[in-house]
Design a protein around this motif. Structure first.
Motif, PDB file in Angstrom:
ATOM      1  N   UNK A 247       0.852  -1.189   0.000  1.00 51.90           N
ATOM      2  CA  UNK A 247       0.000   0.000   0.000  1.00 51.90           C
ATOM      3  C   UNK A 247       0.893   1.246   0.000  1.00 51.90           C
ATOM      4  N   UNK A 248       0.282   2.401   0.019  1.00 53.06           N
ATOM      5  CA  UNK A 248       1.055   3.645   0.042  1.00 53.06           C
ATOM      6  C   UNK A 248       1.843   3.815   1.337  1.00 53.06           C
TER       7      UNK A 248
ATOM      8  N   UNK B  79      -2.387  -2.758  -4.877  1.00 51.03           N
ATOM      9  CA  UNK B  79      -1.004  -2.278  -4.909  1.00 51.03           C
ATOM     10  C   UNK B  79      -0.997  -0.786  -5.212  1.00 51.03           C
ATOM     11  N   UNK B  80      -0.348  -0.015  -4.343  1.00 54.95           N
ATOM     12  CA  UNK B  80      -0.340   1.443  -4.490  1.00 54.95           C
ATOM     13  C   UNK B  80       1.060   2.007  -4.711  1.00 54.95           C
ATOM     14  N   UNK B  81       2.031   1.133  -4.946  1.00 61.12           N
ATOM     15  CA  UNK B  81       3.389   1.557  -5.275  1.00 61.12           C
ATOM     16  C   UNK B  81       3.801   0.892  -6.578  1.00 61.12           C
ATOM     17  N   UNK B  82       4.793   1.465  -7.254  1.00 57.88           N
ATOM     18  CA  UNK B  82       5.267   0.875  -8.502  1.00 57.88           C
ATOM     19  C   UNK B  82       6.157  -0.328  -8.219  1.00 57.88           C
ATOM     20  N   UNK B  83       6.237  -1.273  -9.166  1.00 59.40           N
ATOM     21  CA  UNK B  83       7.200  -2.369  -9.013  1.00 59.40           C
ATOM     22  C   UNK B  83       8.623  -1.814  -9.001  1.00 59.40           C
ATOM     23  N   UNK B  84       9.587  -2.626  -8.590  1.00 59.62           N
ATOM     24  CA  UNK B  84      10.986  -2.185  -8.688  1.00 59.62           C
ATOM     25  C   UNK B  84      11.319  -1.730 -10.107  1.00 59.62           C
ATOM     26  N   UNK B  85      12.251  -0.788 -10.218  1.00 56.34           N
ATOM     27  CA  UNK B  85      12.507  -0.137 -11.507  1.00 56.34           C
ATOM     28  C   UNK B  85      12.943  -1.106 -12.597  1.00 56.34           C
ATOM     29  N   UNK B  86      13.580  -2.213 -12.238  1.00 56.61           N
ATOM     30  CA  UNK B  86      14.072  -3.139 -13.259  1.00 56.61           C
ATOM     31  C   UNK B  86      13.008  -4.091 -13.777  1.00 56.61           C
ATOM     32  N   UNK B  87      11.797  -4.015 -13.224  1.00 57.13           N
ATOM     33  CA  UNK B  87      10.750  -4.972 -13.593  1.00 57.13           C
ATOM     34  C   UNK B  87       9.545  -4.283 -14.232  1.00 57.13           C
ATOM     35  N   UNK B  88       8.948  -4.988 -15.184  1.00 56.61           N
ATOM     36  CA  UNK B  88       7.584  -4.673 -15.609  1.00 56.61           C
ATOM     37  C   UNK B  88       6.647  -5.255 -14.577  1.00 56.61           C
ATOM     38  N   UNK B  89       5.349  -4.898 -14.596  1.00 53.39           N
ATOM     39  CA  UNK B  89       4.424  -5.501 -13.634  1.00 53.39           C
ATOM     40  C   UNK B  89       4.411  -7.028 -13.690  1.00 53.39           C
TER      41      UNK B  89
END
Length: 233
Positions: free
Chosen positions: A139-140, A198-208
């Motif tokens: 969550x956020x 889910x209220x946050x983005x995945x890690x930068x190296x990953x697509x969803x």
């Protein structure tokens, strides 16, 4: 005094499930066909609890024909139908219309075709543990508990695995693999995880989808360690 849980479920349990399917969705059922919300309820319930459809139809009709009077309202002994965007004067006819569509579906054996979930309710009904995982650990508020940056995602996954019963973790792994098997586009996977909390983005190296696959692999590897002989290996 308000009804106890058993009495509530006996009278209104499945009616409540139908009403929940309409949250955030228009109650635009017509004589010609059910709404998106009711179709989602029918699709999921046919697949998981088909015996509940008859109960839903009966509870809807009973409520429509015998709405709670003033005494039951004062005592709290009734089910309050959520606001579905219809005037109060139309609710009884709408409930009977919904009951009719459910009855038709059962009597004619008309089962909605398998599909990607169409409503937030259907996403959570189909992927309940994934909703708990994403809404509870991502969550956020996640940065407050696990920090910022990509390492925070790993910390959250580790915390989930450490604090959750292995059988439930196994259920989550199964749901992750089922979601990935839908073979959606990345934008659709982004929408799916958002619908599931889910209220946050995945890690930068990953697509969803890449992140979901990585989580499934990591938790699946942990699950292998719970198997027979794991302690001695």
């Amino acid at each position: 005094m308000p009804m106890n849980p058993i009495e509530h479920d006996r009278r209104y349990g499945e009616l409540d499930q139908v009403m929940r399917a309409y949250l955030g969705q228009p109650a635009d059922d017509t004589e010609d066909g059910p709404s998106v919300a009711l179709t989602a309820y029918l699709r999921h319930t046919w697949n998981t609890r088909p015996w509940s459809l008859g109960t839903a139809e009966a509870q809807l009709r009973e409520y429509a024909r015998n709405p709670p009077g003033s005494l039951r309202r004062r005592l709290g002994e009734f089910y309050p139908v959520p606001d579905v965007g219809l005037p109060e004067s139309s609710i009884q006819d709408w409930l009977l219309l919904v009951a009719g569509h459910i009855r038709d579906s059962v009597e004619r054996g008309e089962v909605p075709l398998p599909s990607v979930p169409a409503t937030r309710w259907e996403w959570h009904a189909r992927f309940p543990e994934l909703g708990q995982f994403l809404g509870g650990w991502f969550s956020q508020d996640m940065p407050d508990e696990f920090g910022a940056g990509d390492d925070a995602h790993d910390a959250a996954v580790a915390d989930y695995a450490a604090t959750t019963d292995p059988q439930i973790v196994a259920s989550l792994v199964g749901e992750l693999r089922e979601l990935l098997a839908l073979d959606l586009g990345e934008a659709e996977y982004g929408l799916a995880v958002a619908e599931l909390g889910m209220e946050v983005d995945p890690p930068t190296q990953y697509s969803p989808s890449g992140w979901l696959a990585a989580v499934a692999e990591r938790l699946g590897t942990l699950q292998a360690g719970y198997g027979p002989g794991a302690a001695s290996s």
